[in-house]
Design an enzyme around this catalytic site. Structure first.
Site, mmCIF file in Angstrom:
data_model
loop_
_atom_site.group_PDB
_atom_site.id
_atom_site.type_symbol
_atom_site.label_atom_id
_atom_site.label_comp_id
_atom_site.label_asym_id
_atom_site.label_seq_id
_atom_site.Cartn_x
_atom_site.Cartn_y
_atom_site.Cartn_z
ATOM 1 N N CYS A 179 0.813 -1.197 0.000
ATOM 2 C CA CYS A 179 0.000 0.000 0.000
ATOM 3 C C CYS A 179 0.855 1.259 0.000
ATOM 4 C CB CYS A 179 -0.907 0.009 1.225
ATOM 5 S SG CYS A 179 -1.881 -1.497 1.428
ATOM 6 N N ARG A 192 -4.776 1.211 -1.189
ATOM 7 C CA ARG A 192 -4.719 -0.215 -0.862
ATOM 8 C C ARG A 192 -4.494 -1.096 -2.076
ATOM 9 N NH1 ARG A 192 -9.397 -4.308 1.509
ATOM 10 N NH2 ARG A 192 -7.958 -5.842 2.407
ATOM 11 N N ILE A 204 -4.384 -7.874 -0.558
ATOM 12 C CA ILE A 204 -3.641 -9.130 -0.569
ATOM 13 C C ILE A 204 -4.293 -10.154 0.356
ATOM 14 C CG2 ILE A 204 -1.405 -10.220 -0.119
ATOM 15 C CD1 ILE A 204 -1.263 -8.299 -2.432
ATOM 16 N N ASP A 218 -4.110 -8.218 9.074
ATOM 17 C CA ASP A 218 -3.008 -7.837 9.961
ATOM 18 C C ASP A 218 -3.058 -6.379 10.378
ATOM 19 O OD1 ASP A 218 -2.486 -7.080 7.351
ATOM 20 O OD2 ASP A 218 -0.350 -7.487 7.434
ATOM 21 N N SER A 264 11.348 -12.731 -3.453
ATOM 22 C CA SER A 264 12.649 -12.445 -4.056
ATOM 23 C C SER A 264 13.762 -13.015 -3.188
ATOM 24 C CB SER A 264 12.848 -10.933 -4.233
ATOM 25 O OG SER A 264 13.379 -10.354 -3.053
#
Length: 633
Positions: free
Chosen positions: A2, A50, A53, A100, A362
């Site tokens: 975000c 936003r 996810i 979260d 990653s």
């Protein structure tokens, strides 16, 4: 992932300009194209963009506690939020969502400023507590997520995910910091906590900021890399535990309600992450790679080997060897001068990944934590020589040799003794600064005009490393330079590059090798397990031998490079000359025109390779043009 923004009156409870707050928020629309939210009350305005996810149906921000007295705007992921939610429910807190974000609100209520100690993840957030009249900002331990702030002359405090949102506020004075310019031409980026402007700052990784009504911002460190030795640990046990800890760090990053995948370069770190993912998921892992036409820069065949071994859904796109049309795009993207040319392929691989996934893992962080960079080998070689000859003797001997020895950019590193001699004439930190500098001391002295050097008033960019070295908890030479990179290069270059490139495409990137629990554990490994002889990441490679082929693990590191030298002698020859000798740079009074001309002529003729300094200057010129004259020295 975000974008966050806030305006808080530090002197009272003046009205917040809603239109201005929305303008600042919309400047970061790319970070969160799914939804936007604004909250305004007397003296406080929070904004949020936003990218959904987790908990797609709820979790809109800004988000509040039960009675609306605490509000948060937040960017990131807290991976241990289910455990924290259970704990907070048992302590009497009530949750309305399953995301979260709400954990931050109740963690603030329960633990106050120590709430950040409980979070495991990547985050940057702002909490406003109306009852306590406190603004609290927090940034994750390694700096995966960015956080900028400024105290304006009128007493308004502003913060955001990207500098461009602060720049949207008319009260931000765009006065360029001369020290930031010196830093930039040494490192290729502006290190924390500075920004390019004197009026704005970055909140450093592992720090919080508290603003109480009528007071000044209080910045406090809550975490550091410990480098606390484990004691006796065998190679075998270290290998097993490292892989187990990496697997767990990967596992907690696989939670998402949107498509998820990974970057796969064909190097050790990204290949190791993909190998762990493949063992944790039932479906084939989505992997993305960029290939280059020039074999000197192309790792795609190695990525293909890993993809075939683990049956991934692999996607490859070739980048045009002359893919330099992004120069002005990058200047707008990074807001500050940013000279890592691998931002071009990073931008492209994020663009490719976003076609298929919303979240990508990653392998960033492996080199800093496990001593993978070649420069660590050279530094330790130089350290052995430094330890045998006192500085008082080394300085005149190697200083003279460094002056006399010819510059040999074209030669293999072992024959480029000039840089080694120059490094040996310095102490450890000064020597490492010389190694990592894009433009060394002598070059920057020639680059800057006499007037600008007077403005610098003796400021030197190596003070950035010296300040971190003074705080380093480790005593050995290898851990020291790893610590310096974790505090500077990792956050200022690598993580900044990936955050802006990924968020430009509304792509969330998760970094398991920077899980703070894993980082703490890796920091405690003996230095010889990280760098053994000439083999960097030794213990990691040994642990991965059952997962990856030898030519992935033990071939020379290639990096994510682009052919700058040939660009500046070919298709960009006229552009670089116009940029360096044009009005934009000339009007600053910063540079010595004669040296700019010399660099151009020597590079074009092939006498010297000035590609990195030329790129650094080109990106600085592009940054200034992007400001449209709205700046001052």
């Amino acid at each position: 992932m975000c974008g966050i923004v806030g305006i808080v009156d530090a002197r009272g409870r003046r009205d917040i300009d809603r239109q201005l707050l929305e303008k600042m928020n919309e400047s970061q629309h790319h970070r969160g194209p799914d939804e936007g939210g604004i909250h305004i009350e007397p003296g406080v305005g929070f904004g949020h963009r936003r990218l959904s996810i987790i908990d797609l149906s709820s979790g809109q921000q800004p988000l509040f506690n039960e009675d609306g007295s605490v509000v948060v705007t937040y960017n990131g992921e807290i991976y241990n939020f289910p455990e924290l939610m259970d704990e907070l429910v048992k302590l009497g807190h009530t949750f309305r969502t399953h995301c979260d974000t709400e954990v931050i609100v109740h963690a603030w209520e329960q633990w106050g400023e120590r709430c950040v100690d409980r979070f495991r993840g990547m985050f940057a957030f702002g909490v406003w507590d109306r009852n306590k009249q406190i603004l609290f900002l927090g940034r994750d331990r390694l700096g995966v997520k960015p956080l900028y702030y400024a105290m304006l002359d009128d007493g308004m405090f502003i913060f955001s995910s990207e500098l461009k949102a602060l720049m949207a506020h008319p009260g931000l004075v765009r006065q360029i910091d001369p020290r930031a310019i010196e830093d930039y031409f040494a490192y290729g980026y502006v290190p924390e906590p500075k920004t390019i402007f004197t009026s704005a700052m970055k909140l450093p990784p592992g720090h919080t900021l508290t603003l109480r009504n009528g007071g000044l911002p209080e910045v406090n460190k809550y975490w550091d890399v410990p480098f606390k030795p484990h004691g006796d640990i065998s190679d075998e046990r270290a290998q097993e535990e490292l892989i187990a800890r990496l697997r767990e760090a990967v596992d907690i990053r696989l939670v998402a309600e949107v498509p998820l995948g990974a970057f796969l370069s064909g190097g050790v770190d990204s290949s190791g992450v993909v190998a762990m993912m493949a063992g944790l998921t039932k479906e084939p892992v989505n992997t993305c790679s960029i290939s280059f036409g020039d074999p000197k820069f192309n790792e795609s065949e190695y990525a293909q080997k890993v993809a075939e071994r683990y049956g991934t859904a692999h996607h490859v796109e070739q980048v045009d060897k002359d893919d330099f049309d992004l120069i002005d795009t990058l200047a707008a993207l990074y807001d500050e001068p940013f000279a890592d040319s691998s931002a071009i392929p990073t931008y492209r691989v994020c663009q490719l990944a976003r076609k298929r996934v919303t979240v990508a893992l990653s392998g960033d962080g492996g080199d800093e934590n496990l001593a993978g960079y070649r420069r660590y080998r050279w530094h330790m070689y130089e350290e052995r020589l430094r330890s045998t000859i006192p500085l008082a003797a080394r300085k005149p001997i190697f200083g003279t040799l460094g002056q006399l020895y010819p510059k040999a950019d074209w030669a293999p590193r072992v024959f480029r003794a000039k840089s080694t001699f120059e490094a040996l004439a310095r102490d450890s930190v000064e020597g490492y600064f010389h190694t990592v500098s894009i433009m060394n001391d002598k070059m920057r002295t020639r680059l800057f005009s006499d007037d600008f050097k007077r403005i610098l008033n003796g400021y030197h960019a190596d003070s950035v490393l010296q300040a971190h070295a003074d705080n380093c908890p480790a005593e050995d030479a290898l851990s020291l330079v790893q610590y310096l990179d974790l505090k500077t290069y990792l956050v200022g270059d690598i993580l900044t590059k990936v955050d802006r490139a990924s968020m430009a495409h509304a792509l969330e990137v998760r970094v398991p090798l920077l899980d703070h629990k894993l980082v703490e554990w890796m920091s405690g490994l003996p230095p010889e397990m990280k760098l053994r002889g000439t083999e960097g990441k030794y213990i990691f490679k040994k642990g991965l031998e059952k997962y990856l082929p030898e030519d992935i693990l033990y071939r020379d590191k290639m990096g994510f490079s682009v052919p700058l030298a040939s660009w500046f002698r070919g298709p960009l020859k006229e552009r670089i000359r116009e940029a360096l000798l044009g009005e934009t740079l000339a009007s600053t009074g910063i540079f010595d025109r004669a040296f700019l001309e010399e660099m151009l002529d020597h590079h074009h003729s092939g006498r010297r390779d000035y590609s990195a300094p030329l790129w650094t200057l080109l990106m600085f010129e592009s940054f200034l043009r992007n400001l449209n004259g709205n700046w001052r020295m």
